[in-house]
Design a protein around this motif. Structure first.
Motif: not given
Length: 216
Positions: A1-30
């Protein structure tokens, strides 16, 4: 049956890579620099919309592609409306302004809320409330570490908020526990925070009871 893709992708999205953290720091600094400029400009501005315009202009001049969500610029009693985004009212000289705004930098969002007097000077009452809220924030920041969850931090923030309300005289020794819970919901009708990333409210399929880990 169909499954909500968010249940698979959100646990991956909640953990940020170092490059993602750097982008988020720049966004916050701006956003942080834009917020400081907007606060400094407030005494010479006349409307909430003008203050919003300063913030947006400063973000885009610093490299943001767009705002991460519609800004809240709420003067006086307008701040009592959760997620007020009309931003059409006057900036009254004796009032406080709540500003909740963020920038988006290469798809990564920032989200900052600050409250300040429109003309740069607190009244005694405004300062007392401001300092009480700041104290709660500082105490919660001390508790942020791996193994603690957002739900844990929220419960702690409620306890600190109730203590602050007692110190301010809003709650008294005669206030019952039930009345205290009702009163705190009037002054604090939301959560301590949320996950942040590609969306402002990111990875919503991940429980706020999840223990924080490095990269979250």
């Amino acid at each position: 049956g169909l499954r909500n893709a968010a249940l698979l992708t959100h646990p991956m999205r909640v953990l940020k890579s170092p490059s993602e953290v750097e982008l988020m720091r720049r966004s916050a600094s701006i956003a942080a620099e834009a917020m400081k400029t907007a606060i400094g400009a407030a005494p010479r501005l006349e409307t909430e919309r003008a203050l919003e315009a300063v913030f947006e202009s400063e973000c885009k001049q610093r490299g943001a592609q767009r705002m991460s969500y519609p800004a809240v610029v709420a003067c006086g009693g307008n701040a009592c409306t959760l997620h007020y985004i009309a931003n059409f009212d006057a900036l009254r000289s004796d009032a406080m302004v709540l500003m909740d705004a963020g920038a988006e930098y290469f798809m990564y969002a920032s989200d900052i809320t600050r409250t300040f007097p429109t003309r740069g000077r607190f009244s005694a009452e405004q300062r007392a409330v401001y300092d009480a809220v700041l104290h709660v924030q500082e105490e919660i920041l001390k508790e942020v570490r791996p193994g603690v969850s957002l739900a844990d931090l929220h419960r702690s923030s409620v306890a600190h908020t109730l203590s602050a309300l007692r110190s301010l005289g809003v709650l008294t020794q005669r206030t019952t526990a039930s009345e205290s819970r009702d009163v705190h919901r009037v002054f604090y009708p939301h959560s301590i925070g949320h996950y942040l990333g590609i969306d402002v409210h990111d990875a919503v399929a991940v429980s706020q009871s999840e223990s924080l880990r490095p990269g979250m």
